[in-house]
Design an enzyme around this catalytic site. Structure first.
Site, mmCIF file in Angstrom:
data_model
loop_
_atom_site.group_PDB
_atom_site.id
_atom_site.type_symbol
_atom_site.label_atom_id
_atom_site.label_comp_id
_atom_site.label_asym_id
_atom_site.label_seq_id
_atom_site.Cartn_x
_atom_site.Cartn_y
_atom_site.Cartn_z
ATOM 1 N N GLU A 283 -1.074 21.376 -106.817
ATOM 2 C CA GLU A 283 0.025 20.419 -106.651
ATOM 3 C C GLU A 283 0.325 19.644 -107.916
ATOM 4 O O GLU A 283 1.494 19.387 -108.225
ATOM 5 C CB GLU A 283 -0.294 19.446 -105.508
ATOM 6 C CG GLU A 283 -0.128 20.023 -104.116
ATOM 7 C CD GLU A 283 -1.278 20.937 -103.712
ATOM 8 O OE1 GLU A 283 -1.150 21.632 -102.683
ATOM 9 O OE2 GLU A 283 -2.302 20.942 -104.440
ATOM 10 N N HIS B 45 -4.809 16.323 -92.460
ATOM 11 C CA HIS B 45 -3.462 16.853 -92.287
ATOM 12 C C HIS B 45 -2.603 15.928 -91.423
ATOM 13 O O HIS B 45 -1.517 16.314 -91.002
ATOM 14 C CB HIS B 45 -3.508 18.239 -91.640
ATOM 15 C CG HIS B 45 -4.076 19.301 -92.525
ATOM 16 N ND1 HIS B 45 -5.397 19.337 -92.870
ATOM 17 C CD2 HIS B 45 -3.500 20.370 -93.136
ATOM 18 C CE1 HIS B 45 -5.621 20.386 -93.652
ATOM 19 N NE2 HIS B 45 -4.484 21.019 -93.825
#
Length: 398
Positions: free
Chosen positions: A134, A203
């Site tokens: 990322e 998550h």
């Protein structure tokens, strides 16, 4: 240089304190109608970004139709993830500088299929599959924006973008300012977040407040297919870096949207339900918990006004202020964490600007300050439920 610096920091200067010209008189119980003063907001922006100060959006009345209500109009039905894709595809057709990058956004079509079908149409240079890194592909997207492209960076999950926090903060949010206005950063950072259904703590993070503190960023949260498409198109066209928050549980929400092209304003809230007794401010998935609670409240004799704030940075204090002046009571409902969340900043902004018009303390319902449990029953306990909203409104209106 002075002009460049002024342009670079216009986001932080947009929300100026509202000048209160009249003291707030004593008011009666909820439901008693009174006069409504229009709030003047110096620096109010409408439509495309510009340096002009515009005043728009009078207070909605009961006869007004919410901007996202399109069921009675011709159009086509789309799921929310399809609306995001349609907006993205329209902008890629319109502007060859728009490109997409992220993990599995290419031939796989994205984890939630927002980019499905775009790679065969536009090719691998405009729809770029990246490694699981990322910080690297976010930095690459910011660099591409500096050269004139308009990248749309997808985080497979917003929690993963914590790995790119340095790039988003020190580069994305600051380069326009630190370069003296020489570089623009027209980049969109988007992806799913929020509490899903047993996705586990890593998550299920709500990171709105993490990014809210970064100077130079704009933040919006979509909640319907209509505003998802409109905000996506507006974010891509903006010369500022924009973080678009999507909720993992709203992707399959279906709505009829217009066939003709439309672009929403990045700085405007949405009047979901006009009312008289209490202002309920919310966004993203909590909009639907609030509307569920509103049905119960109406049956109990209350008339709540529901506003989807949509713009998380800057806040639309124009729309919010008009509502506060009408109802004199505020309830904030969010899925963000209670400590340092969006609700905390919003409450501070309302107190700073509209203290004279409040008849009761501002209440804020937020998620518990704990990692989201995996167990379904415990997960529900961490998130605000409609029954809590009903109880809060009853307490506010006593």
């Amino acid at each position: 240089m002075a002009a460049s610096l002024q342009s670079a920091v216009f986001l932080s200067n947009r929300i100026d304190p509202h000048r209160r010209l009249f003291a707030s008189p004593a008011r009666s119980l909820p439901g008693t109608k009174g006069s409504i003063l229009v709030v003047r907001s110096d620096g109010r922006i409408s439509g495309r970004l510009s340096g002009r100060n515009l005043i728009t959006n009078a207070v909605a009345t009961k006869a007004d139709t919410p901007t996202s209500s399109t069921d009675s109009k011709p159009g086509h039905e789309l799921l929310l993830f399809e609306a995001l894709r349609e907006g993205l595809e329209e902008e890629m057709d319109r502007d060859p500088r728009v490109c997409v990058m992220g993990e599995d956004v290419g031939h796989y079509g994205g984890s939630y299929k927002v980019t499905k079908g775009l790679a065969p149409k536009y090719g691998d240079l405009r729809v770029l599959d990246t490694p699981i890194a990322e910080n690297s592909f976010t930095g690459m997207g910011i660099g591409a924006a500096m050269t004139g492209l308009r990248p749309v960076i997808e985080g497979m999950n917003m929690g993963f973008l914590l790995l790119a926090y340095n790039q988003i903060s020190n580069n994305c949010g600051m380069l326009h300012y630190t370069s003296g206005g020489q570089f623009k950063i027209p980049v969109v950072i988007r992806g799913p977040g929020g509490v899903g259904r047993q996705l586990g703590a890593e998550h299920s993070q709500r990171l709105e407040s993490y990014f809210q503190s970064i100077p130079g960023l704009q933040m919006v949260a979509c909640s319907t297919p209509y505003n998802a498409k409109g905000l996506m198109k507006a974010a891509i066209r903006s010369d500022n870096p924009v973080v678009l928050f999507e909720h993992v549980l709203l992707y399959n929400l279906k709505e009829r949207i217009p066939d003709e092209e439309y672009v929403l304003c990045l700085e405007e809230a949405e009047m979901v339900r006009p009312g008289e007794h209490v202002t309920i401010l919310t966004y993203s998935r909590m909009r639907y918990h609030v509307m569920q609670a509103a049905k119960t409240l109406v049956n109990k004799g209350y008339d709540p006004e529901v506003i989807d704030i949509r713009s998380l940075k800057p806040f639309d204090l124009y729309t919010i202020g008009n509502s506060v002046k009408k109802t004199h009571r505020v309830l904030i409902v969010e899925e963000c964490m209670r400590t340092g969340g969006i609700g905390s900043s919003l409450r501070a902004a309302i107190i700073d600007n509209f203290w004279d018009y409040l008849d009761a303390p501002i209440m804020c319902l937020s998620s518990q300050d704990v990692p989201t449990p995996y167990a379904g029953t415990l997960e529900e306990w961490t998130v605000v439920q409609p029954a809590q909203i009903v109880a809060a409104v009853e307490q506010l209106c006593q």
